[in-house]
Design an enzyme around this catalytic site. Structure first.
Site, short mmCIF file in Angstrom:
data_model
loop_
_atom_site.label_atom_id
_atom_site.label_comp_id
_atom_site.label_asym_id
_atom_site.label_seq_id
_atom_site.Cartn_x
_atom_site.Cartn_y
_atom_site.Cartn_z
N GLY A 129 0.83 -1.19 0.00
CA GLY A 129 0.00 0.00 0.00
C GLY A 129 0.87 1.24 0.00
N GLY B 40 -0.17 -5.08 0.47
CA GLY B 40 -1.37 -4.89 -0.34
C GLY B 40 -1.41 -5.76 -1.58
N GLU C 129 5.22 -6.42 7.50
CA GLU C 129 4.71 -5.32 8.32
C GLU C 129 5.32 -5.21 9.71
OE1 GLU C 129 1.88 -6.12 5.06
OE2 GLU C 129 2.88 -7.40 6.54
N ASP D 217 -2.04 -7.27 7.45
CA ASP D 217 -3.47 -7.06 7.23
C ASP D 217 -3.89 -7.53 5.84
OD1 ASP D 217 -2.11 -4.93 5.97
OD2 ASP D 217 -3.82 -3.57 6.20
#
Length: 349
Positions: A65, A114, A137, A145
């Site tokens: 992301g 992402g 992450e 996520d």
């Protein structure tokens, strides 16, 4: 529609090509919206019988992301715009997971964060020798996520916990061996695969990819499965650190050193996330949980600091807060996972 996403209909396939090469196709909010709009339109279009997701020019499939945007939000608007990004991105992830038509994702290159979120929901996930898959992450104070809790918790043994905590990069052969990819193709075969998927019966997609598949090299991670399952067996982070610390073998020493660079808060969040995800039966419930986590973690000190150390200043010397696993209290983790007010909870499209 943003030029960072190229969409077209080729034969009976809707094609989404990520086109932000300068950022290894990292997703922006506009890109998320463009992908969602295309998928929604094609869902109702009888002429579109399947969807292909790939990248246009440049290396990598999708590096994640827009981390710089998220950090700016954390620092300057108390995470409001960043949380909107997560909200809409998670809706895209869920839309792909529940999509009624076959989706084929070509993970030809870097597939992280992402990029995992838009490839793992696909019915068919194609890896190549260029694939480099990771959920990194913990190194920037975020958490795995975009559905990471769902996918990683469902891998055999404790491989998911190992990948979530260490952020280890695995290649295409390893993705295939672990079930993160459904097929392994030579990069030179991708153009033919896409052309045939767009023109032949959609019931043949598996057969097309199988016919064109290449023999994958040995998956290196399989050689470490015993150590992974032994050392990462606990859902208590302190136990994992102690287990590695008690082993003077080269692999354990290396992985312990890696974990010492990660956010202790994020590592504890990831372990609980995977534990809770494994017990869920609905992907939407998983995404709602991850949205709760995101709403808290985005504005905690570790995220802005992790991005500063790894991406902005590149000194790779983050000052985590709390600084040790022991200092991350159960109360803090409980607060990160606590329900949101009903009107603030995440919901699918």
């Amino acid at each position: 529609m943003t030029n960072d996403i190229l969409t077209r209909i080729d034969g009976h396939a809707g094609v989404i090509s990520l086109n932000r090469p300068g950022a290894i196709h990292a997703l922006t909010l506009d890109m998320v919206h463009a992908m969602t709009a295309a998928l929604q339109a094609w869902k109702a279009d009888a002429a579109v019988q399947c969807v292909i997701i790939d990248h246009a020019e440049g290396r990598g499939f999708c590096a994640g992301g827009d981390i710089a945007f998220l950090r700016n939000s954390a620092l300057n608007d108390n995470g409001v715009s960043g949380l909107r990004f997560f909200h809409d991105e998670y809706q895209l992830n869920h839309l792909l997971y529940t999509y009624p038509k076959p989706v084929v994702a070509f993970m030809d290159g870097i597939t992280m964060g992402g990029g995992v979120g838009i490839s793992q929901p696909a019915h068919f996930r194609v890896a190549t020798s260029n694939t480099r898959f990771a959920m990194p992450e913990t190194g920037i104070g975020l958490f795995p996520d975009v559905g990471g809790g769902w996918y990683l918790s469902r891998l055999e043994g404790r491989v998911g916990q190992f990948l979530a905590l260490t952020g280890a990069r695995i290649d295409g052969a390893e993705c295939l061996a672990l079930g993160l990819a459904t097929h392994y193709l030579a990069s030179e075969a991708l153009a033919e695969a896409k052309a045939r998927i767009a023109t032949e019966d959609v019931e043949r997609i598996d057969g097309i990819l199988g016919t064109l598949a290449d023999t994958a090299p040995d998956a290196r991670i399989l050689g470490n499965i015993f150590d992974i399952n032994r050392h990462f067996a606990s859902d208590r982070y302190e136990d994992i650190l102690a287990s590695l610390d008690g082993d003077d073998g080269a692999w354990a020493v290396k992985e312990l050193a890696t974990l010492r660079t990660k956010s202790p808060q994020t590592c504890k969040v990831a372990l609980r996330q995977l534990h809770e995800s494994a017990a869920l039966s609905d992907f939407a419930d998983n995404m709602a949980m991850e949205y709760r986590i995101a709403s808290r973690v985005l504005i905690r000190p570790d995220f802005a600091e992790g991005v500063r150390a790894v991406i902005v200043d590149k000194d790779n010397q983050p000052k985590w807060d709390p600084a040790s696993a022991e200092a991350v209290s159960a109360a803090l983790i409980d607060a990160i996972f606590a329900p949101l007010p009903t009107d603030e909870e995440w919901k699918p499209l």
